[in-house]
Design a protein around this motif. Structure first.
Motif, PDB file in Angstrom:
ATOM      1  N   PRO A 188       0.829  -1.206   0.000  1.00  0.00           N
ATOM      2  CA  PRO A 188       0.000   0.000   0.000  1.00  0.00           C
ATOM      3  C   PRO A 188       0.867   1.261   0.000  1.00  0.00           C
ATOM      4  O   PRO A 188       1.947   1.296   0.607  1.00  0.00           O
ATOM      5  CB  PRO A 188      -0.801  -0.118   1.300  1.00  0.00           C
ATOM      6  CG  PRO A 188      -0.776  -1.570   1.643  1.00  0.00           C
ATOM      7  CD  PRO A 188       0.549  -2.077   1.159  1.00  0.00           C
ATOM      8  N   VAL A 189       0.393   2.281  -0.700  1.00  0.00           N
ATOM      9  CA  VAL A 189       1.081   3.575  -0.783  1.00  0.00           C
ATOM     10  C   VAL A 189       0.111   4.655  -0.327  1.00  0.00           C
ATOM     11  O   VAL A 189      -1.006   4.751  -0.847  1.00  0.00           O
ATOM     12  CB  VAL A 189       1.553   3.860  -2.225  1.00  0.00           C
ATOM     13  CG1 VAL A 189       2.203   5.246  -2.312  1.00  0.00           C
ATOM     14  CG2 VAL A 189       2.520   2.785  -2.704  1.00  0.00           C
ATOM     15  N   HIS A 190       0.526   5.458   0.652  1.00  0.00           N
ATOM     16  CA  HIS A 190      -0.348   6.513   1.166  1.00  0.00           C
ATOM     17  C   HIS A 190       0.403   7.839   1.246  1.00  0.00           C
ATOM     18  O   HIS A 190       1.569   7.881   1.668  1.00  0.00           O
ATOM     19  CB  HIS A 190      -0.853   6.165   2.572  1.00  0.00           C
ATOM     20  CG  HIS A 190      -1.774   4.996   2.622  1.00  0.00           C
ATOM     21  ND1 HIS A 190      -3.100   5.063   2.248  1.00  0.00           N
ATOM     22  CD2 HIS A 190      -1.554   3.719   3.012  1.00  0.00           C
ATOM     23  CE1 HIS A 190      -3.661   3.879   2.395  1.00  0.00           C
ATOM     24  NE2 HIS A 190      -2.740   3.040   2.861  1.00  0.00           N
ATOM     25  N   TYR A 191      -0.263   8.909   0.861  1.00  0.00           N
ATOM     26  CA  TYR A 191       0.220  10.258   1.143  1.00  0.00           C
ATOM     27  C   TYR A 191      -0.257  10.643   2.538  1.00  0.00           C
ATOM     28  O   TYR A 191      -1.432  10.476   2.871  1.00  0.00           O
ATOM     29  CB  TYR A 191      -0.332  11.269   0.133  1.00  0.00           C
ATOM     30  CG  TYR A 191       0.251  11.154  -1.252  1.00  0.00           C
ATOM     31  CD1 TYR A 191       1.351  11.930  -1.635  1.00  0.00           C
ATOM     32  CD2 TYR A 191      -0.312  10.280  -2.184  1.00  0.00           C
ATOM     33  CE1 TYR A 191       1.879  11.822  -2.912  1.00  0.00           C
ATOM     34  CE2 TYR A 191       0.212  10.172  -3.464  1.00  0.00           C
ATOM     35  CZ  TYR A 191       1.301  10.934  -3.829  1.00  0.00           C
ATOM     36  OH  TYR A 191       1.820  10.835  -5.087  1.00  0.00           O
ATOM     37  N   THR A 192       0.651  11.174   3.317  1.00  0.00           N
ATOM     38  CA  THR A 192       0.283  11.564   4.688  1.00  0.00           C
ATOM     39  C   THR A 192      -0.019  13.052   4.804  1.00  0.00           C
ATOM     40  O   THR A 192      -0.553  13.490   5.823  1.00  0.00           O
ATOM     41  CB  THR A 192       1.429  11.254   5.661  1.00  0.00           C
ATOM     42  OG1 THR A 192       2.554  12.112   5.375  1.00  0.00           O
ATOM     43  CG2 THR A 192       1.859   9.797   5.575  1.00  0.00           C
ATOM     44  N   GLY A 193       0.295  13.832   3.780  1.00  0.00           N
ATOM     45  CA  GLY A 193       0.375  15.273   3.962  1.00  0.00           C
ATOM     46  C   GLY A 193       1.769  15.626   4.442  1.00  0.00           C
ATOM     47  O   GLY A 193       2.591  14.750   4.780  1.00  0.00           O
ATOM     48  N   TYR A 194       2.060  16.908   4.474  1.00  0.00           N
ATOM     49  CA  TYR A 194       3.404  17.352   4.849  1.00  0.00           C
ATOM     50  C   TYR A 194       3.630  17.259   6.363  1.00  0.00           C
ATOM     51  O   TYR A 194       2.726  17.515   7.166  1.00  0.00           O
ATOM     52  CB  TYR A 194       3.653  18.778   4.370  1.00  0.00           C
ATOM     53  CG  TYR A 194       3.934  18.842   2.887  1.00  0.00           C
ATOM     54  CD1 TYR A 194       5.147  18.394   2.380  1.00  0.00           C
ATOM     55  CD2 TYR A 194       2.980  19.314   1.991  1.00  0.00           C
ATOM     56  CE1 TYR A 194       5.412  18.421   1.018  1.00  0.00           C
ATOM     57  CE2 TYR A 194       3.235  19.349   0.621  1.00  0.00           C
ATOM     58  CZ  TYR A 194       4.453  18.894   0.147  1.00  0.00           C
ATOM     59  OH  TYR A 194       4.711  18.911  -1.206  1.00  0.00           O
ATOM     60  N   VAL A 195       4.838  16.882   6.713  1.00  0.00           N
ATOM     61  CA  VAL A 195       5.263  16.861   8.114  1.00  0.00           C
ATOM     62  C   VAL A 195       5.779  18.243   8.460  1.00  0.00           C
ATOM     63  O   VAL A 195       6.729  18.736   7.838  1.00  0.00           O
ATOM     64  CB  VAL A 195       6.358  15.802   8.340  1.00  0.00           C
ATOM     65  CG1 VAL A 195       6.943  15.914   9.753  1.00  0.00           C
ATOM     66  CG2 VAL A 195       5.810  14.404   8.089  1.00  0.00           C
ATOM     67  N   VAL A 196       5.146  18.871   9.431  1.00  0.00           N
ATOM     68  CA  VAL A 196       5.552  20.216   9.828  1.00  0.00           C
ATOM     69  C   VAL A 196       5.936  20.214  11.297  1.00  0.00           C
ATOM     70  O   VAL A 196       5.464  19.395  12.087  1.00  0.00           O
ATOM     71  CB  VAL A 196       4.435  21.253   9.568  1.00  0.00           C
ATOM     72  CG1 VAL A 196       4.107  21.311   8.079  1.00  0.00           C
ATOM     73  CG2 VAL A 196       3.183  20.935  10.364  1.00  0.00           C
TER      74      VAL A 196
END
Length: 399
Positions: A188-196
């Protein structure tokens, strides 16, 4: 509580370490975390409470990214590699993690296969009771032999990994733009959003090195220009331009200029910049702060390179930004990021041939006259990463 082992190897700057540490900060409520640091220890770097740190004998690379080197020049690299491999396996067997999270590899850091492949093979030998996750930033560094590189990545991912987490926003930077064979991955491949980075001031270890002048700068009544270059092994020409331009800006602007050179900035050049700062009433030069966000929040303008973490600080604070992309070793990651944001009107970019003091001063004053532009990005990288990992171990329990 489930156990998670996080492997991070920074070899030149500190961006990979900063992002990785922010991720595990968000995992501590639900995971017992053991963090493996394979790079140079940074004095003053803030470690979140509740995280076990294992510092492997440190390795870096030369300035052209070609060969690995022991940070301690008295150590033989081959012996050091064997020591690291043995130590990494011993930590794994003692900690027995439910999840192994590996930063960047195999999309990068394949020079560290000498220790990572034996670790991954050990997990296979144990029947894959430990889930293996790749933690990847939004832009993959492209190679001259791209087809061969991507084929190798796919082979390793499909052989060893259970999940790929891309710490980016697919609407802004789809992974396909820099890695064309993403659909060949079987996990599985997921985008998490940016780590800030967290907005709160981070606690510091007793060894933290913070000059009291830094606190003074934050309380100055003058507006602020902030200049940084991450870890400090690169970007020297940008900081030299800022310092050489300071006397011109002192006449033209009321702003104070705060420079952070980074912990790896060469000592002699650091001393030279500090000597010049003594002659300027509008300039402070310090090496490092573990709490950069308060400066970014106060700044009218951020002058920096366009690495992942600094750019996220710019985007989350809405600060005007002037970015010089690092393109050494034909690395196009920062150029891609900065040019995209410049086209959207979020930042301004500058080229190395525009760093002459009078020309640079004009560029700075022009940027300060612009209204800051903000756009909506997915900045939920830490929260979504934690949720996806919890789901992974929950599936593991069901299985």
């Amino acid at each position: 509580m489930k156990r998670l082992m996080f492997y991070c190897q920074h070899i030149l700057g500190m961006g990979h370490l900063v992002r990785s540490m922010e991720i595990v900060r968000g995992l501590t409520p639900t995971f017992q975390v053991c963090f493996i640091n394979g790079g140079e220890i940074i004095n003053g770097f803030a470690i979140p409470d509740g995280i076990e740190i294992v510092n492997l004998p440190a390795i870096k690379t030369d300035s052209e990214f070609r060969t690995l080197q022991a940070v301690d020049s008295n150590q033989d690299l081959a012996i050091l590699q064997e020591v690291r491999k043995t130590q990494l396996l011993a930590v794994f067997k003692q900690f027995q993690p439910d999840v192994l999270m590996v930063e960047l590899f195999p999309f990068g850091r394949r020079k560290f296969s000498f220790e990572l492949i034996p670790l991954l093979e050990e997990i296979r030998a144990q029947g894959k009771q430990t889930k293996v996750v790749c933690s990847l930033r939004d832009i993959v560094v492209t190679k001259q032999n791209r087809d061969q590189h991507e084929e190798k990545v796919c082979t390793l991912m499909n052989q060893y990994f259970d999940l790929l987490l891309i710490h980016g926003d697919a609407q802004f930077q789809p992974i396909e733009e820099t890695f064309s064979r993403i659909h060949e991955l079987r996990c599985p491949v997921h985008y998490t959003g940016y780590v800030v980075q967290s907005q709160r001031v981070q606690s510091q270890p007793e060894s933290a090195i913070c000059d009291t002048s830094q606190e003074t700068v934050l309380t100055l009544p003058q507006p602020l220009i902030l200049a940084t270059v991450g870890g400090g092994r690169f970007g020297h020409e940008l900081l030299n331009a800022v310092v050489d331009t300071a006397p011109i800006l002192e006449v033209a602007l009321p702003h104070h200029i705060q420079v952070f050179t980074g912990p790896f900035f060469p000592d002699k050049q650091f001393a030279d910049l500090q000597a010049k700062a003594v002659q300027c009433g509008n300039l402070t030069v310090d090496r490092f702060t573990p709490n950069l966000l308060p400066y970014m929040q106060k700044a009218d303008l951020s002058i920096s390179m366009s690495g992942y973490n600094t750019t996220m600080n710019v985007l989350t604070t809405g600060t005007r930004a002037l970015l010089l992309a690092f393109t050494g070793n034909d690395d196009q990651e920062q150029r891609i990021r900065s040019e995209k944001l410049a086209k959207l009107g979020v930042v301004d970019t500058i080229q190395p041939d525009q760093l002459e003091p009078h020309r640079f001063a004009l560029h700075v004053m022009t940027c300060l006259q612009k209204q800051p532009t903000t756009l909506e990005f997915d900045f939920n990288g830490v929260t979504k990463t934690a949720a996806l990992l919890q789901h992974l171990v929950a599936d593991q329990q069901v299985a």
